[in-house]
Enzyme design. Structure first.
Site, PDB file in Angstrom:
ATOM      1  CG  ASP A   1      -1.972  -0.942   1.011  1.00 10.41           C
ATOM      2  OD1 ASP A   1      -2.164  -1.747   0.274  1.00 10.41           O
ATOM      3  OD2 ASP A   1      -3.180  -0.973   1.912  1.00 10.41           O
TER       4      ASP A   1
ATOM      5  CG  HIS B   1      -3.672   7.171   2.794  1.00  7.95           C
ATOM      6  ND1 HIS B   1      -4.212   6.916   4.322  1.00  7.95           N
ATOM      7  CD2 HIS B   1      -3.145   5.959   2.465  1.00  7.95           C
ATOM      8  CE1 HIS B   1      -3.983   5.453   4.531  1.00  7.95           C
ATOM      9  NE2 HIS B   1      -3.320   4.990   3.458  1.00  7.95           N
TER      10      HIS B   1
ATOM     11  CG  HIS C   1       2.331   0.049   4.294  1.00  6.14           C
ATOM     12  ND1 HIS C   1       1.784  -0.948   5.240  1.00  6.14           N
ATOM     13  CD2 HIS C   1       1.100   0.735   4.114  1.00  6.14           C
ATOM     14  CE1 HIS C   1       0.723  -0.713   5.667  1.00  6.14           C
ATOM     15  NE2 HIS C   1       0.125   0.184   5.122  1.00  6.14           N
TER      16      HIS C   1
HETATM   17 ZN    ZN Z   1      -2.951   3.146   3.141  1.00  4.28          ZN
END
Ligand code: ZN
Length: 411
Positions: free
Chosen positions: A166, A220, A307
């Protein structure tokens, strides 16, 4: 006068006779040519082809139960370009073995190659050269297990896991992509539009190596605080940026912080994905910990959250990817995982994992006549009960600060 007429007639007669002779000769030659052509095309050429081995053409993939007929009569041994005439004498019907492996000789002089075939009630697989295969074999994207005796085992299914990354792309993403490529592995990247516009080469590379392009909003935000149009804009903008980079729009999405409800999912208009293994990589920033959490908990059908904007996460992944492959896992995208498990993804729905029990529930609910509203509420309530919502918020925050468990600080 009479003589001249007679001479003229005789001349004409001779010419006629000559012309007839010529015509006969021509038709005779034509007939011979025709016969020779037919003879060459239908008898000599095929024979020559068979003898020289050039008539067989390219190796074709054959369906189960069909036979790939190799037309090389002079050399039946299943080795490409083999000049080994010593084995040409092998005519025994049945299993054969040479230094290349095992192969099967049929009664008509052919052997199986380039696909699956049933022999004595068992299914075997033969490579392009006709040798029996063992272990995992991938045909048209489906993995089949053939045991040490070459027999297909329908009870064995390759373990699969979907690694998801992500918030990127970022400066470490290319290294991760190279690692995936080297290991013949794929992953899903849920990208922020604001970062995607800075890393078009990474996005091109994702597409090139079969990774899945995912939309993770533009910058985000907490989606429940936005208006419907703002939510749509977050995803539309990001899809356009990704399309500009690689020519393809994302077909899957993940909401920031995993914050979503039925309305938000419908505004996004794509299948959305949560996760069932949370490495907490963004929080620990510890490659060893990320590696251990993944390897200690992974099982077939899992979706792992990491991430790629954090260096320790990428460092962990560089170890996780080959380790999972070594353990027999196939690393696939979320869509591939769904497809392999027989789940048809639907826009506006959210998926957490594709483990057996989840898949059974998904298939059960889609085959029954229950309304989609019921499905949503079931899923939503299961999220609520399994995880505290404030945890959800912090869990996926790449910019979380340690001051408070509930604090969400935007980048
Ligand atoms: Zn995120």
């Amino acid at each position: 006068m009479d003589r001249r007429i007679i001479q003229q007639r005789m001349k004409r007669k001779r010419r006629q006779l000559f012309m007839r002779k010529v015509m006969r000769l021509v038709s005779c030659v034509a007939a011979t040519v025709l016969v020779l052509t037919l003879l060459f095309n239908f008898v000599i050429s095929p024979l020559a082809g068979k003898i020289s081995g050039k008539g067989g053409g390219a190796v074709q993939e054959v369906k189960a139960e069909t036979v790939k007929e190799d037309e090389t009569h002079a050399d039946r041994v299943p080795v490409k370009n083999s000049g080994s005439t010593s084995k040409a004498g092998v005519m025994t019907v049945g299993w054969q073995e040479d230094e290349g492996g095992r192969w099967y000789q049929n009664a008509d002089g052919t052997f199986y190659a380039g696909g699956m075939a049933e022999i004595d009630g068992s299914t075997y697989c033969f490579d392009e050269n006709g040798y029996m295969q063992t272990g995992w074999v991938t045909i048209d994207g489906v993995d089949y297990m053939f045991n040490n005796n070459g027999v297909y085992d329908p009870n064995q299914h390759k373990k699969m896991v979907a690694l998801t990354f992500d918030d990127g792309p970022g400066q470490y993403t290319m290294e991760l992509l190279n690692c995936l490529e080297e290991n013949d592995a794929r992953a899903t990247f849920f990208m922020q539009g604001i970062n995607a516009q800075q890393y078009p080469d990474e996005i091109k590379k994702m597409k090139e190596i079969g990774c899945e392009l995912g939309n993770h909003s533009y910058d985000h935000p907490q989606l429940p605080t936005l208006s419907p149009d703002q939510v749509k804009e977050q995803f539309e903008k990001t899809s356009s940026i990704i399309e500009d980079a690689c020519g393809s729009r994302p077909t899957v999405a993940r909401t920031p912080f995993g914050l979503q409800d039925e309305d938000i999912l419908s505004y996004i208009g794509m299948p959305c994905f949560m996760w069932n293994i949370d490495t907490l990589d963004w929080k620990t920033k510890d490659a060893d910990n990320t590696y251990n959490v993944t390897m200690d908990n992974v099982s077939d059908g899992d979706i792992v959250l990491m991430h790629d904007i954090h260096e320790p996460s990428v460092q962990a992944s560089l170890r996780i990817i080959p380790a999972l492959v070594e353990q027999g896992y196939k690393l696939v995208t979320v869509s591939e995982l769904a497809r392999a498990k027989g789940v048809t993804l639907e826009a506006g729905k959210s998926y957490t994992d594709f483990c057996d029990s989840t898949v059974a529930a998904l298939l059960g609910s889609s085959s029954s006549d229950s309304s989609s509203d019921e499905e949503y509420s079931e899923e939503d309530s299961s999220y609520d009960s399994s995880e505290d919502s404030s945890e959800d918020v912090s869990v996926d925050s790449s910019s979380y600060e340690d001051s408070s468990e509930d604090a969400v600080v935007e980048e």
